[in-house]
Motif scaffolding. Structure first.
Motif, PDB file in Angstrom:
ATOM      1  N   GLU A  19      21.789  34.575  16.647  1.00 31.69           N
ATOM      2  CA  GLU A  19      21.773  33.239  16.052  1.00 31.69           C
ATOM      3  C   GLU A  19      22.973  32.413  16.519  1.00 31.69           C
ATOM      4  O   GLU A  19      22.849  31.208  16.753  1.00 31.69           O
ATOM      5  N   ALA A  75      22.170  31.313  20.202  1.00 35.05           N
ATOM      6  CA  ALA A  75      21.127  30.290  20.217  1.00 35.05           C
ATOM      7  C   ALA A  75      21.632  28.980  19.611  1.00 35.05           C
ATOM      8  O   ALA A  75      21.328  27.891  20.117  1.00 35.05           O
ATOM      9  N   GLY A  76      22.415  29.084  18.553  1.00 40.15           N
ATOM     10  CA  GLY A  76      22.955  27.891  17.909  1.00 40.15           C
ATOM     11  C   GLY A  76      23.901  27.120  18.805  1.00 40.15           C
ATOM     12  O   GLY A  76      23.870  25.893  18.859  1.00 40.15           O
ATOM     13  N   GLY A  85      23.248  21.020  23.449  1.00 38.06           N
ATOM     14  CA  GLY A  85      22.197  20.136  23.929  1.00 38.06           C
ATOM     15  C   GLY A  85      22.054  18.850  23.129  1.00 38.06           C
ATOM     16  O   GLY A  85      21.384  17.918  23.556  1.00 38.06           O
ATOM     17  N   LEU A  86      22.697  18.784  21.965  1.00 38.74           N
ATOM     18  CA  LEU A  86      22.597  17.604  21.117  1.00 38.74           C
ATOM     19  C   LEU A  86      23.686  16.571  21.390  1.00 38.74           C
ATOM     20  O   LEU A  86      23.599  15.451  20.911  1.00 38.74           O
ATOM     21  N   TRP A  91      27.979  31.593  26.666  1.00 40.33           N
ATOM     22  CA  TRP A  91      27.513  31.816  25.307  1.00 40.33           C
ATOM     23  C   TRP A  91      27.260  33.287  25.003  1.00 40.33           C
ATOM     24  O   TRP A  91      27.429  33.730  23.866  1.00 40.33           O
ATOM     25  N   GLU A 145      23.895  27.032  22.079  1.00 39.99           N
ATOM     26  CA  GLU A 145      23.099  26.362  23.111  1.00 39.99           C
ATOM     27  C   GLU A 145      22.402  25.124  22.546  1.00 39.99           C
ATOM     28  O   GLU A 145      22.372  24.072  23.171  1.00 39.99           O
ATOM     29  N   ARG A 146      21.865  25.258  21.340  1.00 37.77           N
ATOM     30  CA  ARG A 146      21.176  24.126  20.711  1.00 37.77           C
ATOM     31  C   ARG A 146      22.148  22.986  20.434  1.00 37.77           C
ATOM     32  O   ARG A 146      21.881  21.825  20.741  1.00 37.77           O
ATOM     33  N   LEU A 147      23.314  23.310  19.859  1.00 40.54           N
ATOM     34  CA  LEU A 147      24.293  22.272  19.548  1.00 40.54           C
ATOM     35  C   LEU A 147      24.796  21.565  20.807  1.00 40.54           C
ATOM     36  O   LEU A 147      24.924  20.345  20.818  1.00 40.54           O
TER      37      LEU A 147
END
Length: 104
Positions: free
Chosen positions: A56, A59-60, A66-67, A29, A62-64
């Protein structure tokens, strides 16, 4: 397309496309986000998401990730648009993902 600078821009954008795909495949990332300009944007209008700026974007991602239980993307090479001082690359492609069960 006889202007050498236009050809050079296209070659550089093609190289970025390869880096983009490789960084995403390897889940690198930091490398992925570094491919964007400081104020660059990564937009996914089909899911109503836009990340602006390297921090952003990173971070986005990594967040996505994880979903989703899994994520498969087949990317069309896309279009390279060269304008007065603006270079744009737009990729499109079908995606398939499944949210993790506890998020449904």
């Amino acid at each position: 397309m006889r202007d050498i600078s236009v050809i050079a821009d296209r070659v550089e954008i093609e190289a970025l496309r390869g880096e983009f795909t490789d960084a995403g495949t390897l889940h690198d990332w930091d490398r992925f986000a570094a491919l964007f300009a400081e104020d660059g944007a990564w937009r996914m209008p089909h899911i109503g998401v836009a990340f602006v700026g390297r921090e952003e974007i990173r971070a986005g991602l990594e967040r996505l990730q994880g979903l989703w239980d899994f994520f498969v993307q087949t990317v069309h090479p896309g279009m390279i648009r060269l304008g007065a001082g603006v270079r744009t690359h737009v990729m499109t492609g079908p995606e398939d993902r499944r949210p993790l069960p506890f998020l449904e």
